[in-house]
Structure formats: structure tokens, C-alpha cells
Design a protein around this motif. Structure first.
Motif, short mmCIF file in Angstrom:
data_model
loop_
_atom_site.label_atom_id
_atom_site.label_comp_id
_atom_site.label_asym_id
_atom_site.label_seq_id
_atom_site.Cartn_x
_atom_site.Cartn_y
_atom_site.Cartn_z
N ASN A 51 1.04 -1.14 -0.05
CA ASN A 51 0.42 -0.02 0.31
C ASN A 51 0.68 1.25 0.03
OD1 ASN A 51 -2.38 -1.27 0.18
ND2 ASN A 51 -2.52 -1.30 2.04
N GLN A 52 1.79 0.82 0.57
CA GLN A 52 2.73 2.63 0.10
C GLN A 52 3.96 2.41 -0.83
OE1 GLN A 52 1.42 4.54 2.29
NE2 GLN A 52 0.56 2.75 3.61
N ALA A 53 4.82 1.48 -0.79
CA ALA A 53 6.07 1.00 -1.39
C ALA A 53 5.38 1.25 -3.68
CB ALA A 53 7.12 0.15 -1.36
N ALA A 54 4.37 0.95 -3.40
CA ALA A 54 3.87 -0.06 -4.27
C ALA A 54 2.52 1.37 -4.81
CB ALA A 54 3.07 -1.03 -4.46
N LYS A 55 2.35 1.93 -4.35
CA LYS A 55 1.53 2.56 -4.85
C LYS A 55 1.15 4.26 -5.11
CE LYS A 55 -2.28 -0.22 -4.34
NZ LYS A 55 -1.19 -1.38 -3.94
N ASN A 56 2.16 4.61 -4.48
CA ASN A 56 3.00 6.13 -4.18
C ASN A 56 3.31 6.78 -5.63
OD1 ASN A 56 4.64 8.13 -3.52
ND2 ASN A 56 4.28 8.23 -1.41
N GLN A 72 4.84 12.76 -8.56
CA GLN A 72 5.68 13.57 -7.36
C GLN A 72 6.78 13.08 -6.50
OE1 GLN A 72 3.14 16.99 -6.29
NE2 GLN A 72 1.39 15.28 -6.63
N GLY A 73 6.21 11.74 -6.15
CA GLY A 73 7.23 11.37 -5.99
C GLY A 73 7.05 9.45 -5.96
N ARG A 74 8.83 9.60 -6.23
CA ARG A 74 9.73 7.95 -6.53
C ARG A 74 9.89 7.07 -5.68
NH1 ARG A 74 10.03 7.95 -12.56
NH2 ARG A 74 10.28 5.69 -12.48
N VAL A 75 9.33 5.27 -5.60
CA VAL A 75 10.39 5.30 -4.63
C VAL A 75 11.21 3.80 -4.76
CG1 VAL A 75 9.31 4.10 -2.43
CG2 VAL A 75 7.95 5.20 -3.20
N PRO A 76 12.38 4.72 -5.11
CA PRO A 76 13.33 3.81 -6.16
C PRO A 76 13.93 2.63 -4.52
CG PRO A 76 14.47 5.82 -5.52
CD PRO A 76 12.83 5.59 -5.18
N LEU A 77 13.05 1.91 -4.06
CA LEU A 77 13.37 0.81 -2.92
C LEU A 77 13.81 -0.56 -3.59
CD1 LEU A 77 13.26 0.33 -0.25
CD2 LEU A 77 10.77 0.19 -0.42
N PRO A 113 10.56 0.61 -7.15
CA PRO A 113 10.01 -0.07 -5.71
C PRO A 113 10.46 -1.96 -6.15
CG PRO A 113 7.79 0.36 -5.65
CD PRO A 113 8.71 0.84 -6.90
N VAL A 114 11.88 -1.99 -6.57
CA VAL A 114 11.63 -3.70 -6.67
C VAL A 114 11.84 -4.82 -5.26
CG1 VAL A 114 13.40 -5.50 -8.17
CG2 VAL A 114 13.25 -2.68 -8.35
N VAL A 115 10.45 -6.09 -5.64
CA VAL A 115 10.98 -7.03 -4.75
C VAL A 115 11.59 -8.21 -5.21
CG1 VAL A 115 9.56 -9.43 -4.04
CG2 VAL A 115 8.44 -6.72 -4.02
N TYR A 116 12.95 -8.42 -4.32
CA TYR A 116 14.01 -8.47 -5.26
C TYR A 116 14.10 -10.17 -3.73
CZ TYR A 116 18.79 -9.23 -7.32
OH TYR A 116 19.57 -9.62 -8.32
N MET A 117 14.31 -11.15 -5.06
CA MET A 117 13.57 -12.02 -4.42
C MET A 117 15.10 -13.45 -4.78
SD MET A 117 10.02 -13.15 -4.65
CE MET A 117 8.95 -13.03 -3.21
N GLU A 118 16.39 -13.47 -3.81
CA GLU A 118 17.45 -14.61 -3.50
C GLU A 118 16.88 -16.00 -3.43
OE1 GLU A 118 20.57 -11.50 -2.74
OE2 GLU A 118 19.02 -10.88 -2.17
N HIS A 119 17.44 -17.11 -3.98
CA HIS A 119 16.77 -18.06 -3.41
C HIS A 119 17.80 -18.44 -1.94
CE1 HIS A 119 16.01 -22.14 -2.68
NE2 HIS A 119 14.93 -22.05 -3.92
N LYS A 120 17.21 -19.00 -0.76
CA LYS A 120 17.45 -19.26 0.36
C LYS A 120 18.74 -19.88 0.23
CE LYS A 120 13.41 -17.86 3.30
NZ LYS A 120 12.20 -18.42 2.37
N GLU A 121 18.66 -21.58 -0.14
CA GLU A 121 19.34 -22.51 -0.72
C GLU A 121 20.96 -22.39 -2.01
OE1 GLU A 121 16.96 -26.38 1.21
OE2 GLU A 121 17.64 -26.43 -0.71
N LEU A 122 20.44 -21.21 -2.86
CA LEU A 122 21.72 -20.74 -3.53
C LEU A 122 23.28 -19.37 -3.13
CD1 LEU A 122 19.44 -19.93 -6.28
CD2 LEU A 122 20.71 -21.86 -5.70
N TRP A 123 23.10 -19.14 -1.98
CA TRP A 123 23.98 -18.83 -1.56
C TRP A 123 25.44 -19.03 -1.32
CZ3 TRP A 123 22.07 -13.95 -0.66
CH2 TRP A 123 20.75 -14.20 -0.14
#
Length: 330
Positions: free
Chosen positions: A106-111, A118-123, A177-187
Motif C-alpha cells: 500500500n505504500q511502496a507500490a502505490k505512491n 510527484q514522488g518515486r520510491v527507488p527501493l 520499488p523492486v521485490v528482489y527474491m534470492e533463493h535461500k539455498e543458493l547462497w
């Protein structure tokens, strides 16, 4: 000739973050355990021979430890982004990101949309996904479909060290905003990372060539699909494997071209099959081509702690190869 380094999946991401922080003082990171290098070592300096945490290089004002409150972490990140910074927020595992779902959805995706740009969320929100051996139901989920469903969010899911480096750079350069999904078993997985390796958002990678059918996957499952394709090749079946790498935007052009060429498409993912992102890919293929389509995912059960129960949720190469053979018989 472009130089390459052999790095782990975690080191590749740390290198991308360090390079971005070095180039732009507005880039910073905040979350739990960053001061000790991150839970998986993804905040340890790959250029330091002793693997010191990045905080030793950039200081606690740019690599910030936070209280245990995911809502506060993402909320602070949204505010920082609106104020002109380019924050990376660490959620440790996607399961914990659910504590910050309002701030993400509701905040990052919608702003940007609600206030006319007027606002950007480079998160960048790092949310490790996937099975994590002996970690049970609350630490082993793949929830990428949740976030791909939300307008305003970009969703990335790298499978290799090189792509973790290149995609994180692309995410950090994005103005949204970017949801960045790394795999837990690939580290700990190692691979060659070319210097300056660029991976644009929304561009799939071909991992295996073939003309009998197409297998579409992402994250760790793309490597499982590649293994399945190698098994199938020994049986005279030639499967093409595409790693989407980005789930939104996703490379419809590459998928549809290969679907039309091979005539059969198997979409496989580690996430629960019911309402998974594979359904979106399968429906798009069905709407735009005459290809036969099948899906393969985990059963709709919580991931078990015991190895035998955990294995029920794993979609291994043998299952992928069997699903491919079944599709060819249709």
C-alpha cells in the motif's frame, strides 16, 4: 577480454551492492544483522581478503542495523526513498516480509500512482525465497506470485551468481520499488561473474536448447529444470529451458516464440502450484499460441520440518522430467 571472478551467489550480490554504494552515496542498506555481514553473508565485502562486513568499509550510517520490526524497516525505506535516497532493505526471508505487507503493497507500490508521479520510491526489498533445509513451514515459502500480482512492483528472482550481480545492479538503478527474491539455498553456489555483467529487467535467459518442448522456470527451479533437460537429452528428448529471471515484467516475447516453435510448454516452480505464477505464464501461452501447456509445482501443503516431509514439497529434476514426458505423450 572481459575479466571474470568466481564468486558465490552471496558474494556476487555483495559486490553489486558495494559497487553501487561506491558510485552513488545515496545508496544505503538497512535491516537486521547487516552489521555482522547478513544472515547468509550477503553483506560481507567480497573485496576484503578476510570477508569483513560491508559496514567496515561504508560505516554504520550507510549499512544500518535495525530493530526486529519488518514494518519499521520497510516503512523507513519508503520514507528514505521518497526523500531522495536509494535504500536497500533486508527482510532476511520472504516469510518475515509478511510483517511489512502494508508498507510493501500500500505504500511502496502505490505512491507514484496515487500522487501523480510527484514522488518515486527507488527501493530494493530483498526477500529470500524458497526451501531452506530443515527450516519448516515459516522459513521455506516461495511467495513470488503474491508480489507479481501487485501493480507498481517489479519482481526479480535470480538463479546464478552472475545474474544475482547483474539483476541487483538493475534493481538498484530502477526508479521504482523492486521485490528482489534470492533463493535461500543458493547462497553458497559458485559461478563466474564477468566484470560489469549487465542483466536488464524483463529479459529471460536460455539455459538449454531444444526443439521438442519448452520448460519455463525461475530462481533455483531454473537450475532444476536445466538438470531435468540434461536427463531428458539422454533419453533422446531435447528440451529448451528458459529462466525468466524477472517475474514482472516477464519476457513474454521469448516464451511465446519458443512455445510456438516447440508446440509444448511446461511451466515449473518451487512455489505451491495452486495459484502460482506458473498459471499466469501458462494462460498467456494458451491465449497466444496453439501450444499444449502443463504446470508443475509443489503440493498445497506447509513445508515439513522432517526431511521426508520436506521432500514432499520439493519439485526435483526427476519430477520435472516425468512431467515433460507426460506432456509429450499428450
Amino acid at each position: 577480454m572481459t575479466q571474470a571472478r568466481t564468486l558465490t551467489y552471496a558474494q556476487a550480490a555483495a559486490l553489486a551492492l558495494a559497487e553501487a554504494m561506491q558510485a552513488n552515496e545515496r545508496v544505503l542498506a538497512l535491516g537486521e544483522d547487516l552489521g555482522r555481514g547478513g544472515v547468509f553473508g550477503q553483506y560481507r565485502d567480497p573485496d576484503d581478503p578476510n570477508g569483513q562486513p560491508l559496514v567496515k568499509r561504508f560505516g554504520p550510517e550507510r549499512i544500518m542495523d535495525t530493530p526486529i520490526s519488518e514494518a519499521a524497516i520497510v516503512g523507513a525505506g519508503v520514507g528514505m526513498a521518497l526523500a531522495g535516497l536509494r535504500p536497500v532493505v533486508e527482510l532476511r526471508v520472504v516469510d518475515f516480509a509478511l510483517c511489512a505487507i502494508d508498507e510493501v503493497v500500500n505504500q511502496a507500490a502505490k505512491n507514484r500512482f496515487m500522487f501523480g508521479g510527484q514522488g518515486r520510491v527507488p527501493l530494493v526489498m530483498r526477500m529470500p525465497i524458497g526451501l531452506w533445509s530443515a527450516s519448516a513451514a515459516q522459513h521455506s515459502q516461495s511467495l513470488e506470485a503474491w508480489f507479481a500480482h501487485i501493480p507498481g512492483l517489479t519482481v526479480a528472482a535470480p538463479a546464478t551468481p552472475a545474474d544475482n550481480y547483474g539483476l541487483l545492479h538493475a534493481a538498484l538503478a530502477s526508479g521504482d520499488p523492486v521485490v528482489y527474491m534470492e533463493h535461500k539455498e543458493l547462497w553458497s553456489r559458485q559461478g563466474e561473474v564477468p566484470a560489469g555483467h549487465a542483466v536488464p529487467l524483463g529479459k529471460a535467459a536460455r539455459l538449454h536448447e531444444g526443439q521438442d518442448l519448452l520448460i519455463v522456470a525461475w530462481s533455483r527451479q531454473a537450475l532444476v529444470a536445466q538438470e531435468a533437460a540434461q536427463q531428458l537429452a539422454q533419453q533422446g528428448i531435447h528440451a529448451e529451458v528458459l529462466d525468466l529471471r524477472t517475474l514482472w515484467p516477464w519476457d513474454q516475447g521469448a516464451v511465446l516464440e519458443a512455445a510456438a516453435r516447440t508446440g509444448r510448454v511446461l511451466v515449473t516452480h518451487e512455489a505451491v502450484q495452486v495459484a502460482g505464477f506458473g498459471a499466469e505464464v501458462a494462460a498467456t501461452v494458451a491465449e497466444h499460441t496453439g501450444a499444449k501447456v502443463a504446470r508443475l509445482g509443489a503440493p498445497r501443503i506447509p513445508v515439513g520440518y522432517a526431511p521426508a516431509l520436506e521432500d514432499e514439497s520439493r519439485v526435483g529434476a526427476e519430477k520435472v522430467a516425468a512431467a515433460a514426458r507426460a506432456l509429450l505423450r499428450r
